[in-house]
Design a protein around this motif. Structure first.
Motif, PDB file in Angstrom:
ATOM      1  N   ARG A 184      23.661  -5.217  58.922  1.00  0.00           N
ATOM      2  CA  ARG A 184      24.205  -6.363  59.641  1.00  0.00           C
ATOM      3  C   ARG A 184      23.987  -7.610  58.803  1.00  0.00           C
ATOM      4  O   ARG A 184      22.896  -7.842  58.277  1.00  0.00           O
ATOM      5  CB  ARG A 184      23.504  -6.539  60.986  1.00  0.00           C
ATOM      6  N   ILE A 185      25.033  -8.439  58.682  1.00  0.00           N
ATOM      7  CA  ILE A 185      24.949  -9.639  57.855  1.00  0.00           C
ATOM      8  C   ILE A 185      24.746 -10.868  58.740  1.00  0.00           C
ATOM      9  O   ILE A 185      25.552 -11.166  59.616  1.00  0.00           O
ATOM     10  CB  ILE A 185      26.225  -9.833  57.004  1.00  0.00           C
ATOM     11  N   ARG A 217      35.211 -13.903  58.025  1.00  0.00           N
ATOM     12  CA  ARG A 217      34.432 -12.672  58.156  1.00  0.00           C
ATOM     13  C   ARG A 217      32.988 -12.971  58.582  1.00  0.00           C
ATOM     14  O   ARG A 217      32.397 -12.236  59.375  1.00  0.00           O
ATOM     15  CB  ARG A 217      34.420 -11.927  56.830  1.00  0.00           C
ATOM     16  N   LEU A 218      32.416 -14.028  58.023  1.00  0.00           N
ATOM     17  CA  LEU A 218      31.023 -14.371  58.305  1.00  0.00           C
ATOM     18  C   LEU A 218      30.857 -15.096  59.635  1.00  0.00           C
ATOM     19  O   LEU A 218      29.845 -14.945  60.316  1.00  0.00           O
ATOM     20  CB  LEU A 218      30.471 -15.272  57.189  1.00  0.00           C
ATOM     21  N   SER A 264      24.125 -14.934  57.992  1.00  0.00           N
ATOM     22  CA  SER A 264      24.182 -15.891  56.886  1.00  0.00           C
ATOM     23  C   SER A 264      23.928 -17.293  57.408  1.00  0.00           C
ATOM     24  O   SER A 264      24.023 -17.562  58.608  1.00  0.00           O
ATOM     25  CB  SER A 264      25.536 -15.821  56.170  1.00  0.00           C
ATOM     26  N   LYS A 297      32.237  -1.788  53.778  1.00  0.00           N
ATOM     27  CA  LYS A 297      30.902  -1.263  54.084  1.00  0.00           C
ATOM     28  C   LYS A 297      30.367  -0.393  52.943  1.00  0.00           C
ATOM     29  O   LYS A 297      29.638   0.581  53.152  1.00  0.00           O
ATOM     30  CB  LYS A 297      30.897  -0.441  55.378  1.00  0.00           C
ATOM     31  N   LEU A 319      31.866  -6.494  53.103  1.00  0.00           N
ATOM     32  CA  LEU A 319      32.072  -6.677  54.538  1.00  0.00           C
ATOM     33  C   LEU A 319      33.273  -5.880  55.033  1.00  0.00           C
ATOM     34  O   LEU A 319      33.275  -5.378  56.160  1.00  0.00           O
ATOM     35  CB  LEU A 319      32.268  -8.163  54.849  1.00  0.00           C
ATOM     36  N   GLN A 320      34.284  -5.759  54.176  1.00  0.00           N
ATOM     37  CA  GLN A 320      35.494  -5.047  54.576  1.00  0.00           C
ATOM     38  C   GLN A 320      35.319  -3.527  54.500  1.00  0.00           C
ATOM     39  O   GLN A 320      35.755  -2.798  55.390  1.00  0.00           O
ATOM     40  CB  GLN A 320      36.664  -5.464  53.677  1.00  0.00           C
ATOM     41  N   ASN A 374      28.753 -10.228  62.745  1.00  0.00           N
ATOM     42  CA  ASN A 374      28.237 -11.147  61.727  1.00  0.00           C
ATOM     43  C   ASN A 374      28.059 -12.529  62.342  1.00  0.00           C
ATOM     44  O   ASN A 374      28.883 -12.988  63.139  1.00  0.00           O
ATOM     45  CB  ASN A 374      29.198 -11.232  60.542  1.00  0.00           C
ATOM     46  N   LEU A 410      32.821 -10.248  50.186  1.00  0.00           N
ATOM     47  CA  LEU A 410      33.931  -9.973  51.096  1.00  0.00           C
ATOM     48  C   LEU A 410      34.305  -8.498  51.070  1.00  0.00           C
ATOM     49  O   LEU A 410      34.538  -7.884  52.126  1.00  0.00           O
ATOM     50  CB  LEU A 410      35.143 -10.824  50.715  1.00  0.00           C
ATOM     51  N   LEU A 453      36.527 -15.093  53.515  1.00  0.00           N
ATOM     52  CA  LEU A 453      35.100 -14.776  53.668  1.00  0.00           C
ATOM     53  C   LEU A 453      34.491 -15.577  54.815  1.00  0.00           C
ATOM     54  O   LEU A 453      33.674 -15.050  55.585  1.00  0.00           O
ATOM     55  CB  LEU A 453      34.351 -15.071  52.361  1.00  0.00           C
TER      56      LEU A 453
END
Length: 467
Positions: free
Chosen positions: A284-285, A309-310, A287, A268, A265-266, A172, A262, A306
Protein backbone atom coordinates in the motif's frame (compact mmCIF):
# COMPACT_ATOMS: atom_id res chain seq x y z
CA UNK A 1 22.40 17.49 36.88
CA UNK A 2 20.22 19.11 39.56
CA UNK A 3 21.32 18.43 43.16
CA UNK A 4 19.03 16.33 45.32
CA UNK A 5 17.86 18.14 48.45
CA UNK A 6 17.79 16.51 51.89
CA UNK A 7 15.73 17.98 54.73
CA UNK A 8 17.40 17.10 58.04
CA UNK A 9 15.53 17.26 61.39
CA UNK A 10 17.49 16.77 64.61
CA UNK A 11 17.84 18.82 67.78
CA UNK A 12 21.45 17.68 68.16
CA UNK A 13 23.65 20.25 66.38
CA UNK A 14 26.57 17.83 66.23
CA UNK A 15 24.44 15.22 64.42
CA UNK A 16 23.16 17.92 62.07
CA UNK A 17 26.71 18.96 61.24
CA UNK A 18 27.94 15.40 60.74
CA UNK A 19 25.11 14.40 58.39
CA UNK A 20 25.17 17.73 56.52
CA UNK A 21 28.91 17.57 55.92
CA UNK A 22 28.74 13.95 54.79
CA UNK A 23 26.09 14.64 52.15
CA UNK A 24 27.23 18.07 50.99
CA UNK A 25 30.63 16.79 49.90
CA UNK A 26 28.67 14.21 47.86
CA UNK A 27 26.86 16.93 45.93
CA UNK A 28 23.63 17.02 47.94
CA UNK A 29 21.87 20.13 49.21
CA UNK A 30 20.99 19.89 52.91
CA UNK A 31 18.63 22.12 54.90
CA UNK A 32 18.45 21.58 58.68
CA UNK A 33 15.68 22.00 61.27
CA UNK A 34 15.87 21.69 65.06
CA UNK A 35 12.24 20.61 65.44
CA UNK A 36 9.67 18.72 63.36
CA UNK A 37 6.83 21.25 63.76
CA UNK A 38 8.75 24.01 61.97
CA UNK A 39 9.74 21.63 59.19
CA UNK A 40 6.12 20.44 58.82
CA UNK A 41 4.85 24.02 58.53
CA UNK A 42 7.44 24.99 55.91
CA UNK A 43 6.78 21.85 53.85
CA UNK A 44 3.01 22.38 54.03
CA UNK A 45 3.29 26.00 52.90
CA UNK A 46 5.82 25.03 50.19
CA UNK A 47 8.42 27.33 51.69
CA UNK A 48 10.86 24.47 51.42
CA UNK A 49 11.01 21.50 49.06
CA UNK A 50 12.97 18.31 49.59
CA UNK A 51 13.61 15.03 47.81
CA UNK A 52 14.34 13.06 51.01
CA UNK A 53 13.74 13.73 54.70
CA UNK A 54 16.03 12.40 57.44
CA UNK A 55 14.58 12.86 60.92
CA UNK A 56 15.42 11.74 64.41
CA UNK A 57 12.78 9.68 66.16
CA UNK A 58 13.01 11.49 69.51
CA UNK A 59 12.45 15.24 69.05
CA UNK A 60 11.16 18.06 71.27
CA UNK A 61 7.43 18.56 70.72
CA UNK A 62 6.46 16.58 67.63
CA UNK A 63 8.20 13.19 67.46
CA UNK A 64 9.58 11.65 64.28
CA UNK A 65 6.70 9.16 64.16
CA UNK A 66 4.07 11.90 64.60
CA UNK A 67 5.79 14.06 61.99
CA UNK A 68 5.71 11.16 59.53
CA UNK A 69 2.04 10.47 60.19
CA UNK A 70 0.99 14.11 59.76
CA UNK A 71 2.99 14.49 56.56
CA UNK A 72 1.31 11.44 55.08
CA UNK A 73 -2.13 12.76 56.07
CA UNK A 74 -1.33 15.89 54.04
CA UNK A 75 -0.71 13.64 51.02
CA UNK A 76 2.98 14.43 50.84
CA UNK A 77 4.98 11.52 49.41
CA UNK A 78 8.54 12.66 50.24
CA UNK A 79 10.38 9.53 51.47
CA UNK A 80 11.26 9.74 55.18
CA UNK A 81 14.21 7.99 56.81
CA UNK A 82 13.95 7.77 60.61
CA UNK A 83 17.07 7.50 62.80
CA UNK A 84 17.05 6.43 66.44
CA UNK A 85 19.14 4.86 69.18
CA UNK A 86 16.29 2.42 69.94
CA UNK A 87 17.09 -0.99 68.44
CA UNK A 88 13.77 -2.63 69.33
CA UNK A 89 11.95 -4.34 66.48
CA UNK A 90 8.66 -2.83 67.66
CA UNK A 91 10.03 0.66 67.07
CA UNK A 92 11.05 -0.18 63.52
CA UNK A 93 7.64 -1.71 62.80
CA UNK A 94 5.89 1.38 64.18
CA UNK A 95 8.05 3.66 62.02
CA UNK A 96 7.33 1.75 58.81
CA UNK A 97 3.61 1.50 59.69
CA UNK A 98 3.54 5.29 60.09
CA UNK A 99 4.76 5.64 56.51
CA UNK A 100 8.54 5.93 56.86
CA UNK A 101 10.60 4.67 53.93
CA UNK A 102 13.44 3.32 56.08
CA UNK A 103 14.71 3.06 59.63
CA UNK A 104 18.40 3.55 60.59
CA UNK A 105 19.80 2.78 64.05
CA UNK A 106 22.45 4.85 65.86
CA UNK A 107 25.40 4.93 65.98
CA UNK A 108 25.04 5.89 62.34
CA UNK A 109 26.79 3.89 59.69
CA UNK A 110 27.09 6.59 57.03
CA UNK A 111 27.55 4.29 54.00
CA UNK A 112 24.32 2.55 55.03
CA UNK A 113 22.57 5.90 55.37
CA UNK A 114 23.84 6.94 51.91
CA UNK A 115 22.49 3.74 50.38
CA UNK A 116 19.12 4.36 52.03
CA UNK A 117 18.96 7.90 50.66
CA UNK A 118 19.95 6.85 47.15
CA UNK A 119 17.38 4.05 47.13
CA UNK A 120 14.70 6.48 48.27
CA UNK A 121 15.63 8.88 45.46
CA UNK A 122 15.57 6.07 42.92
CA UNK A 123 12.15 4.93 44.10
CA UNK A 124 10.82 8.48 43.85
CA UNK A 125 12.18 8.88 40.33
CA UNK A 126 10.65 5.60 39.16
CA UNK A 127 7.28 6.53 40.63
CA UNK A 128 7.44 9.96 38.97
CA UNK A 129 8.30 8.38 35.62
CA UNK A 130 5.40 5.94 35.89
CA UNK A 131 3.04 8.76 36.84
CA UNK A 132 4.36 10.88 33.98
CA UNK A 133 3.95 8.14 31.42
CA UNK A 134 0.40 7.45 32.63
CA UNK A 135 -0.33 11.16 32.33
CA UNK A 136 1.04 11.18 28.79
CA UNK A 137 -1.26 8.33 27.81
CA UNK A 138 -4.23 10.04 29.45
CA UNK A 139 -3.33 13.29 27.75
CA UNK A 140 -3.22 11.58 24.37
CA UNK A 141 -6.54 9.85 24.96
CA UNK A 142 -8.12 13.06 26.20
CA UNK A 143 -7.20 15.17 23.20
CA UNK A 144 -8.46 13.12 20.29
CA UNK A 145 -5.03 11.69 19.51
CA UNK A 146 -3.75 8.75 17.52
CA UNK A 147 -0.14 7.64 17.69
CA UNK A 148 1.18 10.96 18.99
CA UNK A 149 -1.04 13.34 17.00
CA UNK A 150 -2.70 15.59 19.57
CA UNK A 151 -5.19 18.35 19.03
CA UNK A 152 -8.70 19.62 19.51
CA UNK A 153 -8.94 22.06 16.60
CA UNK A 154 -11.44 21.38 13.84
CA UNK A 155 -8.63 21.01 11.30
CA UNK A 156 -6.74 18.28 13.15
CA UNK A 157 -9.96 16.52 14.20
CA UNK A 158 -11.00 16.30 10.55
CA UNK A 159 -7.60 14.89 9.58
CA UNK A 160 -7.66 12.32 12.38
CA UNK A 161 -11.22 11.22 11.65
CA UNK A 162 -10.41 10.76 7.96
CA UNK A 163 -7.27 8.79 8.87
CA UNK A 164 -9.35 6.44 11.02
CA UNK A 165 -11.94 5.93 8.30
CA UNK A 166 -9.46 5.13 5.52
CA UNK A 167 -7.10 2.99 7.61
CA UNK A 168 -8.95 -0.24 6.77
CA UNK A 169 -8.88 0.38 3.02
CA UNK A 170 -6.05 -0.27 0.56
CA UNK A 171 -6.53 3.01 -1.30
CA UNK A 172 -3.51 5.23 -1.96
CA UNK A 173 -3.42 8.27 0.29
CA UNK A 174 -1.69 11.60 -0.24
CA UNK A 175 -0.94 13.55 2.95
CA UNK A 176 -0.18 17.23 2.46
CA UNK A 177 0.93 19.94 4.81
CA UNK A 178 3.92 22.07 5.69
CA UNK A 179 7.11 20.52 7.03
CA UNK A 180 6.85 19.59 10.68
CA UNK A 181 3.06 19.23 10.81
CA UNK A 182 3.23 15.46 11.41
CA UNK A 183 2.66 13.86 8.01
CA UNK A 184 4.76 10.78 8.77
CA UNK A 185 3.06 10.34 12.15
CA UNK A 186 -0.32 10.31 10.39
CA UNK A 187 1.02 7.76 7.90
CA UNK A 188 2.26 5.49 10.71
CA UNK A 189 -1.09 5.79 12.46
CA UNK A 190 -2.99 4.81 9.32
CA UNK A 191 -0.74 1.77 8.94
CA UNK A 192 -1.04 0.75 12.61
CA UNK A 193 -4.85 0.91 12.53
CA UNK A 194 -5.20 -0.98 9.24
CA UNK A 195 -5.25 -4.61 8.18
CA UNK A 196 -1.55 -4.44 7.23
CA UNK A 197 -0.37 -3.43 10.71
CA UNK A 198 1.49 -6.73 11.30
CA UNK A 199 3.48 -6.27 8.09
CA UNK A 200 6.34 -3.76 7.63
CA UNK A 201 5.95 0.01 7.55
CA UNK A 202 8.81 1.31 5.41
CA UNK A 203 9.45 5.03 4.97
CA UNK A 204 11.78 6.95 2.69
CA UNK A 205 12.34 10.68 2.29
CA UNK A 206 12.63 11.27 -1.44
CA UNK A 207 14.48 14.57 -0.85
CA UNK A 208 17.14 13.11 1.40
CA UNK A 209 18.66 10.65 -1.07
CA UNK A 210 20.65 11.66 -4.17
CA UNK A 211 18.85 11.03 -7.43
CA UNK A 212 21.38 8.44 -8.63
CA UNK A 213 20.82 6.33 -5.51
CA UNK A 214 17.10 6.77 -5.01
CA UNK A 215 16.09 4.38 -7.80
CA UNK A 216 18.29 1.66 -6.31
CA UNK A 217 16.82 2.29 -2.85
CA UNK A 218 13.28 1.94 -4.15
CA UNK A 219 13.63 -0.93 -6.61
CA UNK A 220 16.87 -2.66 -5.62
CA UNK A 221 19.61 -3.79 -7.99
CA UNK A 222 21.43 -6.90 -9.13
CA UNK A 223 25.09 -7.63 -8.46
CA UNK A 224 27.29 -5.65 -10.85
CA UNK A 225 24.40 -3.53 -12.15
CA UNK A 226 26.59 -0.44 -11.82
CA UNK A 227 29.92 0.63 -10.37
CA UNK A 228 29.90 -0.10 -6.67
CA UNK A 229 27.10 -2.69 -6.83
CA UNK A 230 29.20 -5.43 -5.23
CA UNK A 231 26.15 -7.47 -4.27
CA UNK A 232 22.45 -7.62 -5.01
CA UNK A 233 20.15 -5.29 -3.07
CA UNK A 234 16.50 -5.69 -2.20
CA UNK A 235 14.60 -2.43 -2.72
CA UNK A 236 12.10 -0.81 -0.38
CA UNK A 237 9.11 -1.96 -2.41
CA UNK A 238 10.12 -5.55 -1.68
CA UNK A 239 11.02 -4.78 1.95
CA UNK A 240 7.50 -3.43 2.47
CA UNK A 241 5.85 -6.55 1.01
CA UNK A 242 2.38 -6.99 2.50
CA UNK A 243 2.69 -3.72 4.37
CA UNK A 244 2.97 -0.01 3.69
CA UNK A 245 5.53 2.05 1.80
CA UNK A 246 5.54 5.71 2.81
CA UNK A 247 7.03 8.04 0.19
CA UNK A 248 7.74 11.30 1.99
CA UNK A 249 8.34 14.49 -0.04
CA UNK A 250 7.23 12.74 -3.20
CA UNK A 251 6.94 16.15 -4.85
CA UNK A 252 10.75 16.20 -5.12
CA UNK A 253 10.94 13.08 -7.31
CA UNK A 254 12.46 13.57 -10.76
CA UNK A 255 10.19 13.02 -13.76
CA UNK A 256 11.92 9.76 -14.81
CA UNK A 257 11.41 8.29 -11.34
CA UNK A 258 7.82 9.53 -11.31
CA UNK A 259 7.22 7.47 -14.46
CA UNK A 260 8.62 4.35 -12.81
CA UNK A 261 6.52 4.86 -9.67
CA UNK A 262 3.46 5.26 -11.88
CA UNK A 263 4.22 1.95 -13.61
CA UNK A 264 4.45 0.17 -10.26
CA UNK A 265 1.10 1.61 -9.18
CA UNK A 266 -0.50 0.48 -12.42
CA UNK A 267 1.04 -2.99 -12.76
CA UNK A 268 1.86 -3.90 -9.12
CA UNK A 269 5.28 -5.07 -10.30
CA UNK A 270 8.85 -3.82 -9.91
CA UNK A 271 12.12 -4.56 -11.69
CA UNK A 272 15.49 -4.31 -10.00
CA UNK A 273 18.19 -2.28 -11.73
CA UNK A 274 20.23 -4.61 -13.94
CA UNK A 275 17.52 -7.27 -14.18
CA UNK A 276 14.91 -8.06 -16.82
CA UNK A 277 12.66 -9.99 -14.47
CA UNK A 278 9.58 -8.30 -13.03
CA UNK A 279 8.57 -9.11 -9.46
CA UNK A 280 5.01 -8.78 -8.16
CA UNK A 281 4.64 -6.58 -5.09
CA UNK A 282 1.75 -6.21 -2.68
CA UNK A 283 2.27 -2.82 -1.07
CA UNK A 284 0.00 0.00 0.00
CA UNK A 285 1.37 3.41 -0.98
CA UNK A 286 1.07 6.37 1.35
CA UNK A 287 2.77 9.52 0.16
CA UNK A 288 3.29 13.02 1.48
CA UNK A 289 4.55 16.38 0.31
CA UNK A 290 4.84 19.95 1.50
CA UNK A 291 4.49 21.18 -2.09
CA UNK A 292 1.39 22.21 -3.98
CA UNK A 293 1.34 19.39 -6.52
CA UNK A 294 -1.30 21.04 -8.69
CA UNK A 295 1.03 23.99 -9.09
CA UNK A 296 3.92 21.60 -9.76
CA UNK A 297 1.80 19.98 -12.49
CA UNK A 298 1.16 23.40 -14.02
CA UNK A 299 4.91 24.06 -13.90
CA UNK A 300 5.60 20.72 -15.65
CA UNK A 301 7.47 19.41 -12.61
CA UNK A 302 5.01 16.67 -11.65
CA UNK A 303 3.04 14.16 -13.71
CA UNK A 304 -0.71 14.67 -13.60
CA UNK A 305 -1.42 10.96 -14.07
CA UNK A 306 0.78 10.08 -11.09
CA UNK A 307 -0.92 12.76 -9.00
CA UNK A 308 -4.34 11.22 -9.63
CA UNK A 309 -3.01 7.74 -8.81
CA UNK A 310 -1.58 8.93 -5.48
CA UNK A 311 -4.35 11.34 -4.54
CA UNK A 312 -7.19 8.81 -4.27
CA UNK A 313 -7.78 9.99 -0.69
CA UNK A 314 -6.24 13.35 0.24
CA UNK A 315 -5.54 14.27 3.87
CA UNK A 316 -4.44 17.82 4.64
CA UNK A 317 -2.81 18.74 7.95
CA UNK A 318 -3.17 22.45 8.78
CA UNK A 319 -0.07 24.38 9.95
CA UNK A 320 0.17 25.01 13.68
CA UNK A 321 -0.37 28.75 13.26
CA UNK A 322 -3.88 27.98 11.95
CA UNK A 323 -4.80 25.81 14.94
CA UNK A 324 -3.77 27.85 17.96
CA UNK A 325 -6.02 25.81 20.24
CA UNK A 326 -3.68 22.83 19.73
CA UNK A 327 -0.54 24.60 20.95
CA UNK A 328 -1.10 24.18 24.69
CA UNK A 329 -2.28 20.53 24.55
CA UNK A 330 0.79 19.73 22.44
CA UNK A 331 3.04 21.72 24.76
CA UNK A 332 1.70 19.91 27.83
CA UNK A 333 2.13 16.56 26.10
CA UNK A 334 5.76 17.30 25.15
CA UNK A 335 6.39 18.68 28.64
CA UNK A 336 5.36 15.38 30.23
CA UNK A 337 6.96 13.23 27.56
CA UNK A 338 10.41 14.79 27.81
CA UNK A 339 10.24 15.13 31.58
CA UNK A 340 9.84 11.36 31.68
CA UNK A 341 12.55 10.71 29.10
CA UNK A 342 15.02 13.02 30.85
CA UNK A 343 14.24 11.85 34.39
CA UNK A 344 13.21 15.33 35.53
CA UNK A 345 10.25 16.50 37.53
CA UNK A 346 7.35 17.79 35.48
CA UNK A 347 7.68 21.55 35.22
CA UNK A 348 5.08 24.25 34.62
CA UNK A 349 4.93 27.04 32.08
CA UNK A 350 5.29 30.55 33.43
CA UNK A 351 2.92 33.23 32.11
CA UNK A 352 5.48 34.81 29.76
CA UNK A 353 6.48 31.40 28.38
CA UNK A 354 2.80 30.53 27.96
CA UNK A 355 2.18 33.78 26.06
CA UNK A 356 5.21 33.19 23.86
CA UNK A 357 4.08 29.69 22.96
CA UNK A 358 0.64 30.97 22.02
CA UNK A 359 1.84 33.96 20.00
CA UNK A 360 4.86 32.52 18.18
CA UNK A 361 4.27 31.81 14.47
CA UNK A 362 5.90 28.34 14.63
CA UNK A 363 7.24 28.22 11.06
CA UNK A 364 8.62 24.75 11.84
CA UNK A 365 5.18 23.68 13.11
CA UNK A 366 4.84 20.82 15.61
CA UNK A 367 8.45 19.71 15.08
CA UNK A 368 9.71 23.15 16.10
CA UNK A 369 7.39 23.22 19.12
CA UNK A 370 8.57 19.78 20.22
CA UNK A 371 12.24 20.75 19.89
CA UNK A 372 11.58 23.95 21.83
CA UNK A 373 9.91 22.15 24.75
CA UNK A 374 12.58 19.45 24.90
CA UNK A 375 15.35 22.07 24.95
CA UNK A 376 13.56 24.05 27.66
CA UNK A 377 13.21 20.97 29.89
CA UNK A 378 16.86 20.04 29.50
CA UNK A 379 18.27 23.55 30.03
CA UNK A 380 15.86 25.01 32.59
CA UNK A 381 17.22 25.08 36.16
CA UNK A 382 13.86 25.99 37.67
CA UNK A 383 10.53 24.29 38.27
CA UNK A 384 8.99 26.93 36.01
CA UNK A 385 9.59 27.08 32.25
CA UNK A 386 10.37 30.75 31.66
CA UNK A 387 10.27 33.00 28.61
CA UNK A 388 14.02 32.76 28.08
CA UNK A 389 13.79 28.96 28.16
CA UNK A 390 11.45 28.76 25.16
CA UNK A 391 12.37 31.69 22.95
CA UNK A 392 15.23 31.40 20.50
CA UNK A 393 18.04 33.90 19.89
CA UNK A 394 16.45 35.40 16.80
CA UNK A 395 13.15 35.98 18.66
CA UNK A 396 14.85 37.55 21.69
CA UNK A 397 16.49 40.18 19.52
CA UNK A 398 13.61 40.81 17.16
CA UNK A 399 15.51 39.45 14.18
CA UNK A 400 18.86 41.06 14.95
CA UNK A 401 21.24 38.46 16.28
CA UNK A 402 23.24 38.85 19.42
CA UNK A 403 26.94 38.78 18.94
CA UNK A 404 27.30 35.31 20.43
CA UNK A 405 24.54 33.96 18.18
CA UNK A 406 26.18 35.15 14.98
CA UNK A 407 28.64 33.40 12.70
CA UNK A 408 32.22 33.86 13.86
CA UNK A 409 34.74 34.20 11.08
CA UNK A 410 38.44 33.42 11.46
CA UNK A 411 40.86 36.31 11.53
CA UNK A 412 42.55 36.92 8.19
CA UNK A 413 46.14 35.88 8.11
CA UNK A 414 45.74 33.14 10.71
CA UNK A 415 47.08 29.66 10.15
CA UNK A 416 43.62 28.19 10.36
CA UNK A 417 41.67 30.09 7.72
CA UNK A 418 38.42 28.43 6.65
CA UNK A 419 37.99 27.24 3.11
CA UNK A 420 34.98 28.55 1.21
CA UNK A 421 33.39 25.09 1.54
CA UNK A 422 33.83 25.10 5.32
CA UNK A 423 32.46 28.63 5.55
CA UNK A 424 29.37 27.73 3.53
CA UNK A 425 28.77 24.66 5.72
CA UNK A 426 29.12 26.75 8.86
CA UNK A 427 26.59 29.28 7.62
CA UNK A 428 24.12 26.58 6.52
CA UNK A 429 24.33 25.01 9.99
CA UNK A 430 23.88 28.45 11.55
CA UNK A 431 20.68 29.15 9.61
CA UNK A 432 19.36 25.65 10.38
CA UNK A 433 19.94 26.28 14.11
CA UNK A 434 18.12 29.62 13.91
CA UNK A 435 15.16 27.81 12.34
CA UNK A 436 15.14 25.14 15.07
CA UNK A 437 15.92 22.40 12.57
CA UNK A 438 13.08 23.31 10.16
CA UNK A 439 14.63 22.27 6.84
CA UNK A 440 11.95 23.71 4.58
CA UNK A 441 12.31 27.20 6.05
CA UNK A 442 16.11 26.87 6.03
CA UNK A 443 16.11 25.99 2.33
CA UNK A 444 13.76 28.89 1.64
CA UNK A 445 15.88 31.36 3.61
CA UNK A 446 19.04 30.19 1.83
CA UNK A 447 17.20 30.21 -1.53
CA UNK A 448 18.25 26.65 -2.36
CA UNK A 449 16.15 23.56 -3.00
CA UNK A 450 15.70 20.89 -0.37
CA UNK A 451 17.88 18.34 -2.17
CA UNK A 452 20.79 20.77 -2.13
CA UNK A 453 20.23 21.40 1.57
CA UNK A 454 20.14 17.67 2.37
CA UNK A 455 23.38 17.10 0.43
CA UNK A 456 25.00 19.97 2.33
CA UNK A 457 23.82 18.59 5.70
CA UNK A 458 25.21 15.15 4.87
CA UNK A 459 28.55 16.77 4.08
CA UNK A 460 28.47 18.66 7.40
CA UNK A 461 27.72 15.42 9.25
CA UNK A 462 30.57 13.65 7.44
CA UNK A 463 33.03 16.40 8.38
CA UNK A 464 31.91 16.26 12.02
CA UNK A 465 32.48 12.49 12.13
CA UNK A 466 35.95 12.85 10.59
CA UNK A 467 36.95 15.48 13.12
Amino acid sequence: MKKAKILMIDDDKDIQELISSFFRVRNYDVVCYDDAQSALEDISSVKVKADVIITDLMLPGLSGIEFTQRLKVLGNEIPIILITANKKVETAVEAIAAGAYDFVVKPLHFPQLLVSVERALYLTRVEEENSTLKTVVQLQEGHNSIEGIIGKSAGIKNALELARRVSQSNANILITGESGTGKEVIAKAIHSMGSRKKAPFVAINCSAIPENLLESELFGHSKGAFTGAADKKVGLFEEAEGGTLFLDEIGDLTLPLQAKILRVLQEKKIKRIGENQYRAVNVRILSATHKNLRQEIANKNFREDLFFRLNVIPIWIPPLRERKEDILPLSEFFLRKYSALNNTKVKQFGKEAHDYLMNHAWPGNVRELENTIERAIVLSNSNIIRFEDVCTADNRTGGEQKEEAGVRFPVFGSNNVMTVEQLVNKYVQHVLDLNNGAKEKTARDLQIDRKTLYRRLREIERQQVEH
